[in-house]
Design an enzyme around this catalytic site. Structure first.
Site, PDB file in Angstrom:
ATOM      1  N   THR A 133       8.044   4.711  19.855  1.00 48.73           N
ATOM      2  CA  THR A 133       7.528   3.573  19.103  1.00 48.73           C
ATOM      3  C   THR A 133       6.007   3.488  19.239  1.00 48.73           C
ATOM      4  O   THR A 133       5.435   4.002  20.214  1.00 48.73           O
ATOM      5  CB  THR A 133       8.160   2.272  19.636  1.00 48.73           C
ATOM      6  OG1 THR A 133       7.447   1.150  19.122  1.00 48.73           O
ATOM      7  CG2 THR A 133       8.084   2.200  21.160  1.00 48.73           C
ATOM      8  N   ASP A 134       5.377   2.797  18.292  1.00 51.78           N
ATOM      9  CA  ASP A 134       3.928   2.573  18.418  1.00 51.78           C
ATOM     10  C   ASP A 134       3.611   1.566  19.524  1.00 51.78           C
ATOM     11  O   ASP A 134       2.460   1.469  19.963  1.00 51.78           O
ATOM     12  CB  ASP A 134       3.325   2.128  17.075  1.00 51.78           C
ATOM     13  CG  ASP A 134       3.866   0.804  16.558  1.00 51.78           C
ATOM     14  OD1 ASP A 134       4.775   0.229  17.191  1.00 51.78           O
ATOM     15  OD2 ASP A 134       3.386   0.340  15.500  1.00 51.78           O
ATOM     16  N   GLU A 135       4.622   0.838  20.007  1.00 55.12           N
ATOM     17  CA  GLU A 135       4.341  -0.203  21.007  1.00 55.12           C
ATOM     18  C   GLU A 135       3.863   0.368  22.334  1.00 55.12           C
ATOM     19  O   GLU A 135       3.298  -0.369  23.141  1.00 55.12           O
ATOM     20  CB  GLU A 135       5.594  -1.054  21.259  1.00 55.12           C
ATOM     21  CG  GLU A 135       6.039  -1.790  20.035  1.00 55.12           C
ATOM     22  CD  GLU A 135       6.772  -3.092  20.350  1.00 55.12           C
ATOM     23  OE1 GLU A 135       7.452  -3.575  19.462  1.00 55.12           O
ATOM     24  OE2 GLU A 135       6.650  -3.621  21.462  1.00 55.12           O
ATOM     25  N   TYR A 158      10.093  -3.759  27.306  1.00 51.57           N
ATOM     26  CA  TYR A 158      10.601  -2.783  26.323  1.00 51.57           C
ATOM     27  C   TYR A 158       9.602  -1.639  26.151  1.00 51.57           C
ATOM     28  O   TYR A 158       9.952  -0.452  26.257  1.00 51.57           O
ATOM     29  CB  TYR A 158      10.859  -3.473  24.972  1.00 51.57           C
ATOM     30  CG  TYR A 158      10.947  -2.504  23.813  1.00 51.57           C
ATOM     31  CD1 TYR A 158      12.035  -1.640  23.683  1.00 51.57           C
ATOM     32  CD2 TYR A 158       9.932  -2.428  22.849  1.00 51.57           C
ATOM     33  CE1 TYR A 158      12.109  -0.725  22.637  1.00 51.57           C
ATOM     34  CE2 TYR A 158      10.002  -1.528  21.801  1.00 51.57           C
ATOM     35  CZ  TYR A 158      11.092  -0.680  21.696  1.00 51.57           C
ATOM     36  OH  TYR A 158      11.164   0.221  20.672  1.00 51.57           O
ATOM     37  N   LYS A 162       9.973   2.397  27.049  1.00 46.60           N
ATOM     38  CA  LYS A 162       9.818   3.487  26.078  1.00 46.60           C
ATOM     39  C   LYS A 162       8.696   4.436  26.539  1.00 46.60           C
ATOM     40  O   LYS A 162       8.818   5.660  26.416  1.00 46.60           O
ATOM     41  CB  LYS A 162       9.495   2.932  24.680  1.00 46.60           C
ATOM     42  CG  LYS A 162      10.625   2.152  24.023  1.00 46.60           C
ATOM     43  CD  LYS A 162      11.859   2.991  23.717  1.00 46.60           C
ATOM     44  CE  LYS A 162      11.636   4.016  22.623  1.00 46.60           C
ATOM     45  NZ  LYS A 162      12.918   4.706  22.283  1.00 46.60           N
TER      46      LYS A 162
HETATM   47  P1  NAD Z   1      19.033  -0.713  17.514  1.00 42.07           P
HETATM   48  O1  NAD Z   1      18.945  -1.670  18.655  1.00 42.07           O
HETATM   49  O2  NAD Z   1      19.342  -1.215  16.152  1.00 42.07           O
HETATM   50  O3  NAD Z   1      20.147   0.389  17.835  1.00 42.07           O
HETATM   51  C1  NAD Z   1      20.265   1.010  19.091  1.00 42.07           C
HETATM   52  C2  NAD Z   1      21.557   1.816  19.087  1.00 42.07           C
HETATM   53  O4  NAD Z   1      21.663   2.482  20.354  1.00 42.07           O
HETATM   54  C3  NAD Z   1      22.816   0.967  18.927  1.00 42.07           C
HETATM   55  O5  NAD Z   1      23.722   1.581  18.067  1.00 42.07           O
HETATM   56  C4  NAD Z   1      23.367   0.896  20.360  1.00 42.07           C
HETATM   57  O6  NAD Z   1      24.789   0.713  20.397  1.00 42.07           O
HETATM   58  C5  NAD Z   1      22.958   2.257  20.892  1.00 42.07           C
HETATM   59  N1  NAD Z   1      22.837   2.283  22.353  1.00 42.07           N
HETATM   60  C6  NAD Z   1      22.210   1.371  23.139  1.00 42.07           C
HETATM   61  N2  NAD Z   1      22.329   1.727  24.447  1.00 42.07           N
HETATM   62  C7  NAD Z   1      23.019   2.891  24.459  1.00 42.07           C
HETATM   63  C8  NAD Z   1      23.453   3.774  25.495  1.00 42.07           C
HETATM   64  N3  NAD Z   1      23.185   3.509  26.785  1.00 42.07           N
HETATM   65  N4  NAD Z   1      24.148   4.891  25.177  1.00 42.07           N
HETATM   66  C9  NAD Z   1      24.440   5.158  23.866  1.00 42.07           C
HETATM   67  N5  NAD Z   1      24.070   4.344  22.834  1.00 42.07           N
HETATM   68  C10 NAD Z   1      23.363   3.234  23.144  1.00 42.07           C
HETATM   69  O7  NAD Z   1      17.671   0.097  17.552  1.00 42.07           O
HETATM   70  P2  NAD Z   1      16.807   0.653  16.323  1.00 42.07           P
HETATM   71  O8  NAD Z   1      15.955  -0.426  15.819  1.00 42.07           O
HETATM   72  O9  NAD Z   1      17.700   1.400  15.428  1.00 42.07           O
HETATM   73  O10 NAD Z   1      15.863   1.669  17.123  1.00 42.07           O
HETATM   74  C11 NAD Z   1      16.251   3.024  17.328  1.00 42.07           C
HETATM   75  C12 NAD Z   1      15.154   3.738  18.083  1.00 42.07           C
HETATM   76  O11 NAD Z   1      13.939   3.664  17.347  1.00 42.07           O
HETATM   77  C13 NAD Z   1      14.848   3.128  19.454  1.00 42.07           C
HETATM   78  O12 NAD Z   1      14.586   4.182  20.344  1.00 42.07           O
HETATM   79  C14 NAD Z   1      13.604   2.308  19.215  1.00 42.07           C
HETATM   80  O13 NAD Z   1      12.832   2.225  20.384  1.00 42.07           O
HETATM   81  C15 NAD Z   1      12.909   3.123  18.152  1.00 42.07           C
HETATM   82  N6  NAD Z   1      12.024   2.394  17.224  1.00 42.07           N
HETATM   83  C16 NAD Z   1      12.446   1.256  16.623  1.00 42.07           C
HETATM   84  C17 NAD Z   1      11.616   0.631  15.695  1.00 42.07           C
HETATM   85  C18 NAD Z   1      12.048  -0.626  14.963  1.00 42.07           C
HETATM   86  O14 NAD Z   1      11.229  -1.230  14.287  1.00 42.07           O
HETATM   87  N7  NAD Z   1      13.302  -1.045  15.040  1.00 42.07           N
HETATM   88  C19 NAD Z   1      10.369   1.177  15.408  1.00 42.07           C
HETATM   89  C20 NAD Z   1       9.963   2.344  16.061  1.00 42.07           C
HETATM   90  C21 NAD Z   1      10.813   2.955  16.960  1.00 42.07           C
HETATM   91  O1  DAU Z   2       6.348  -1.542  16.475  1.00 42.52           O
HETATM   92  C1  DAU Z   2       7.610  -0.972  16.617  1.00 42.52           C
HETATM   93  C2  DAU Z   2       8.548  -1.983  17.259  1.00 42.52           C
HETATM   94  O2  DAU Z   2       8.794  -2.982  16.288  1.00 42.52           O
HETATM   95  C3  DAU Z   2       9.839  -1.344  17.738  1.00 42.52           C
HETATM   96  O3  DAU Z   2       9.567  -0.436  18.768  1.00 42.52           O
HETATM   97  C4  DAU Z   2      10.812  -2.421  18.244  1.00 42.52           C
HETATM   98  O4  DAU Z   2      12.061  -1.818  18.568  1.00 42.52           O
HETATM   99  C5  DAU Z   2      11.009  -3.447  17.154  1.00 42.52           C
HETATM  100  O5  DAU Z   2      11.838  -4.486  17.636  1.00 42.52           O
HETATM  101  C6  DAU Z   2       9.685  -3.995  16.673  1.00 42.52           C
HETATM  102  O6  DAU Z   2       9.066  -4.800  17.718  1.00 42.52           O
HETATM  103  P1  DAU Z   2       8.340  -6.190  17.373  1.00 42.52           P
HETATM  104  O7  DAU Z   2       8.311  -7.017  18.591  1.00 42.52           O
HETATM  105  O8  DAU Z   2       7.065  -5.957  16.676  1.00 42.52           O
HETATM  106  O9  DAU Z   2       9.411  -6.751  16.266  1.00 42.52           O
HETATM  107  P2  DAU Z   2      10.038  -8.212  16.053  1.00 42.52           P
HETATM  108  O10 DAU Z   2      10.828  -8.138  14.788  1.00 42.52           O
HETATM  109  O11 DAU Z   2      10.732  -8.712  17.267  1.00 42.52           O
HETATM  110  O12 DAU Z   2       8.763  -9.103  15.813  1.00 42.52           O
HETATM  111  C7  DAU Z   2       7.828  -8.788  14.784  1.00 42.52           C
HETATM  112  C8  DAU Z   2       6.695  -9.785  14.870  1.00 42.52           C
HETATM  113  O13 DAU Z   2       7.204 -11.074  14.498  1.00 42.52           O
HETATM  114  C9  DAU Z   2       6.142  -9.958  16.275  1.00 42.52           C
HETATM  115  O14 DAU Z   2       4.745 -10.187  16.182  1.00 42.52           O
HETATM  116  C10 DAU Z   2       6.843 -11.187  16.810  1.00 42.52           C
HETATM  117  C11 DAU Z   2       7.054 -12.010  15.556  1.00 42.52           C
HETATM  118  N1  DAU Z   2       8.257 -12.868  15.536  1.00 42.52           N
HETATM  119  C12 DAU Z   2       9.458 -12.291  15.825  1.00 42.52           C
HETATM  120  C13 DAU Z   2      10.611 -13.047  15.795  1.00 42.52           C
HETATM  121  C14 DAU Z   2      11.956 -12.426  16.139  1.00 42.52           C
HETATM  122  C15 DAU Z   2       8.146 -14.182  15.164  1.00 42.52           C
HETATM  123  O15 DAU Z   2       7.072 -14.697  14.870  1.00 42.52           O
HETATM  124  N2  DAU Z   2       9.309 -14.933  15.125  1.00 42.52           N
HETATM  125  C16 DAU Z   2      10.532 -14.425  15.436  1.00 42.52           C
HETATM  126  O16 DAU Z   2      11.548 -15.169  15.417  1.00 42.52           O
END
Ligand code: NAD
Ligand code: DAU
Length: 355
Positions: A133-135, A158, A162
């Protein structure tokens, strides 16, 4: 120098989550993968196999209900299905949950990735792609963008988990000569996202006339990437990137959170015909997230330059499509909220974990 990797049996971890399921749906459609897909997922609250219903070829798809920390189970899968590549999506992914209860993040993101790397060490012909992730880069001021050589500065449990997993991937590649690639995606949006993240949470609260909780003053900035663009970018990296390389993936859509919520209000007005004023009145500015990163922005020029990839989906139209998707998938939403899909698994998926 780019490569041309091909796979006959790909292990996707976390393939029942938001991005992993988009990747698998893509493998069976526009990404045109012709091998076997083994989806290994622990089915936490965030994993839902219904997100793949009707989207896979049952002749070339296997679901295994297992945890990435269970080395024996994963080893058995690698052997039984002759796995030749792993794409690791499995993770705990929600920042707010990591602030309240970090343990699971260390367990899955750090220990789980370590267990997978040990198995790649046992099977060094495997290619391992790690979805990061970019985080991990921390928080930006008003200007600048994350590059692949930006120093790590994770600010939430988190992000730290990562970052730790990224360091393990790098160290295993360097020390043991493993074939790995890493991608750093920005904030994803699109269909099938669990409604705890900003965009689906706001969409459902708008549909249900619930308050819209904006953290702080809503000025934090994220770069929004459509999940299908993310899946396409990962596939390009998995197939073509030289071993040892890392790539940032962005969506060219920097917005403040308040801009995102106002765009969602507009999209819901168009979707439902409800008056904007009624929806605007739901806005609430609430206590800020502890350690809230101010701004993320991605310099994705390396991905464009070296692999010729750039995202094709435009943010505001992607948002409108996402709003429409949630309007048409109330049953999916109810089931992920209630966890009822766990019963569906029992009847639709036989446990195929090798004994
Ligand atoms: P998500 O939370 O929607 O899904 C995670 C999946 O992993 C689920 O299906 C869960 O059941 C499975 N899982 C969790 N723990 C596990 C374990 N111990 N063994 C096997 N399976 C397990 O997550 P997402 O948003 O789809 O993110 C997927 C990946 O992408 C993550 O690595 C996250 O860090 C990364 N990522 C997410 C975002 C975003 O915006 N959501 C952005 C950049 C990177
Ligand atoms: O940047 C990549 C990341 O983006 C991924 O690695 C993470 O898995 C993914 O969850 C996401 O993280 P963020 O913390 O940026 O996403 P989130 O949707 O939780 O929040 C987005 C922005 O909105 C953040 O600045 C917090 C804000 N927020 C979030 C929620 C849930 C609110 O203002 N209100 C809310 O209720």
């Amino acid at each position: 120098m780019n490569v041309a990797r091909s796979f006959s049996s790909l292990l996707v971890t976390g393939g029942c989550g938001f991005i992993g399921s988009a990747f698998i749906r893509g493998l069976f459609s526009n990404l045109a993968f012709d091998g076997r897909v083994v989806n290994l997922d622990a089915l936490t609250y965030a994993g839902n196999p219904e997100s793949l219903a009707g989207a896979v070829d049952p002749e070339r798809y296997v679901f295994v209900h297992a945890d990435i920390r269970d080395a024996d189970a994963v080893r058995a899968v690698i052997e039984r299905y002759a796995v030749d590549g792993i794409v690791n999506f499995a993770a705990e992914s929600h920042v707010d949950r990591s602030i309240v209860a970090p343990d699971a993040f260390i367990e899955t993101n750090v220990v789980g990735t370590f267990k997978l790397l040990e198995l790649v060490r046992e099977n060094p012909s495997l290619h391992f792609h790690h979805v990061s992730t970019d985080e991990v880069y921390g928080s930006l001021g008003p200007t600048g963008a994350f590059r692949e050589d930006t120093a790590y500065a994770p600010n939430s449990p988190y992000a730290a988990s990562k970052a730790a997993s990224d360091h393990l991937v790098r160290a295993y590649a360097r020390t043991y000569g493993l074939s790995v690639t890493v991608s750093h995606g920005s904030n994803n949006y699109g269909p099938y996202q669990f409604p705890e993240k900003l965009i689906p949470l706001m969409i459902l609260n708008l549909f249900e006339s619930e308050p819209l909780p904006v953290y702080g003053d809503g000025s934090n900035v994220r770069d929004w990437l459509h999940v299908e663009d993310h899946a396409e970018a990962i596939w390009a990296i998995v197939r073509s990137a030289p071993a040892g390389e890392t790539y940032n993936i962005g969506g060219n859509a920097e917005r403040t959170n308040l801009q995102v919520v106002r765009s969602l209000i507009q999209a819901v007005v168009e979707e439902t015909g409800r008056p904007a004023s009624a929806l605007e009145s739901l806005l609430r500015f609430v206590t800020d997230r502890p350690g809230h990163d101010k701004r993320y922005a991605i310099d994705a020029s390396k991905l464009q330059r070296e692999l010729g990839f750039s995202p094709s989906r435009e943010f505001e139209s992607g948002l409108r499509q996402t709003v429409s998707w949630y309007a048409r998938h109330g049953a999916w939403v109810e089931r992920v909220r209630s966890g009822a899909y766990r019963d569906w698994i029992q009847t639709n998926y036989r446990d195929r974990t090798p004994k």
